[in-house]
Design an enzyme around this catalytic site. Structure first.
Site, PDB file in Angstrom:
ATOM      1  N   PHE A   1      41.689  46.098  47.746  1.00 45.80           N
ATOM      2  CA  PHE A   1      42.451  45.915  48.976  1.00 45.80           C
ATOM      3  C   PHE A   1      43.585  46.932  49.081  1.00 45.80           C
ATOM      4  O   PHE A   1      43.860  47.456  50.163  1.00 45.80           O
ATOM      5  CB  PHE A   1      43.004  44.499  49.047  1.00 45.80           C
TER       6      PHE A   1
ATOM      7  N   GLU B   1      47.482  43.439  53.572  1.00 44.49           N
ATOM      8  CA  GLU B   1      47.890  44.402  52.553  1.00 44.49           C
ATOM      9  C   GLU B   1      48.753  45.529  53.124  1.00 44.49           C
ATOM     10  O   GLU B   1      49.664  46.022  52.454  1.00 44.49           O
ATOM     11  CB  GLU B   1      46.652  44.994  51.860  1.00 44.49           C
TER      12      GLU B   1
ATOM     13  N   ARG C   1      44.465  40.896  33.832  1.00 42.82           N
ATOM     14  CA  ARG C   1      45.095  39.623  34.156  1.00 42.82           C
ATOM     15  C   ARG C   1      44.552  38.508  33.267  1.00 42.82           C
ATOM     16  O   ARG C   1      43.570  38.676  32.544  1.00 42.82           O
ATOM     17  CB  ARG C   1      44.827  39.274  35.612  1.00 42.82           C
TER      18      ARG C   1
END
Length: 336
Positions: free
Chosen positions: A103, A78, A186
């Site tokens: 993350f 990341e 999502r």
């Protein structure tokens, strides 16, 4: 020594831990962020997409399929993802970088701060699994992501309600001069704002539904729950106003405070810990304006949360529509 497993107990399916946030019967749109990014990229050739090995799980795969030469897979790194996105923005590209919220915020904070926010680069960080949108426990539940990022200068924070918000937000994010962080919804994403006279405007809160009895100040998926709860409360004669804060930072204090400086009970609703998020944004704005009144937070507690089936967890922690309705009715009964 542990007890023997109950042979009659059904194992928890992973699907229940990543269930849709849509209530039964709601209209949904598949991968609205990915589709909106493809549409925006057709009009702006500077838009590029990046992912840290999670394109399929952040709907970035839709963009990758449409524009393979403009998509960059950075692997499970990341920090590298954020540095690469910042470097691309420095050359004039408009990056959209996707990963999970935990993350991006817990692992890559310093890179976002110094490589994007300090130079005010147009990098758009779009992160899945904000708050309690997964049942996979503290390792994946980014219940404190807004609190982590609110203190970062120059960073805009977006908490969209549904597919309508996401579709309208993407082109505005691409045109925004500084860095942004979006709490992504999502997969099969509900669309409820179609039923209201609403348009997304970066940096602005909107009164989505009027009401004379109670005020809901909400963000993210909790605006959807606030609207559903308002419809249910209306059946018993309780009219709830819903003020949607799609932008958490900068906070639109003028709009929000104009709606809560009344005699009506006020609730904040957020898919986030009550520490450092929408509730404290509202409370801080009230204190600065000298508004002395009580507001009740509906949000996640200041603790590491359980793993389990997502609908069960939403009931347990008070985020479900029924829980919101019960909270308001109970409070009104006590004050009657």
């Amino acid at each position: 020594m542990t007890d023997a497993p109950d042979k009659n107990m059904k194992p928890l399916r992973s699907a229940a831990m990543i269930a849709s946030i849509a209530d039964p019967g709601m209209r949904t749109t598949k991968a609205p962020f990915g589709e909106a990014l493809v549409k925006a990229a057709a009009e702006n050739e500077r838009i590029v997409g990046l992912s840290a090995d999670l394109a399929k799980y952040t709907d970035m795969h839709v963009f990758a399929k449409a524009y393979p030469d403009r998509f960059f897979q950075m692997g499970m790194a990341e920090q590298a993802l954020m540095m690469a996105a910042a470097g691309m923005a420095q050359t004039g590209l408009v990056p959209f970088a996707s990963t999970y919220s935990v993350f991006a915020t817990r692992r890559a904070y310093d890179f976002i701060c110094l490589d994007m926010a300090e130079p005010e680069l147009n990098v758009n960080i779009v992160c899945a699994l904000p708050g309690m949108t997964t049942g996979y426990g503290p390792s994946h539940q980014a219940t404190e992501d807004v609190a982590i990022l609110r203190g970062m200068p120059n960073l805009t924070i977006i908490d969209p309600c549904d597919a309508v918000d996401l579709e309208q937000a993407v082109p505005q994010l691409a045109a925004s001069p500084g860095p942004t962080y979006t709490r992504l919804l999502r997969g099969a994403v509900p669309r409820i704002l179609d039923d209201y006279d609403y348009t997304f405007e970066l940096g602005k809160a909107k009164v989505v539904r009027p009401g004379d009895d109670v005020v809901f100040v909400s963000s993210g998926l909790m605006t959807m729950r606030a609207l559903l709860a308002a419809e249910e409360l209306a059946k018993s004669g309780i009219e709830a106003e819903v003020v949607h804060c799609a932008t958490i930072k900068p906070f639109d204090a003028d709009t929000v405070l104009s709606r809560i400086d009344t005699d009506r009970p006020v609730y904040t609703l957020e898919n986030h810990t009550v520490v450092g998020g929408l509730f404290e944004s509202v409370a801080g704005a009230m204190a600065r304006r000298g508004i002395g009144r009580k507001i009740e937070p509906i949000g996640l507690p200041d603790e590491f949360l359980d793993a389990g089936a997502l609908p069960t967890l939403h009931d347990r922690y008070g985020l479900s529509t029924d829980s919101v309705v019960d909270t308001v009715r109970g409070a009104l009964r006590r004050t009657a």
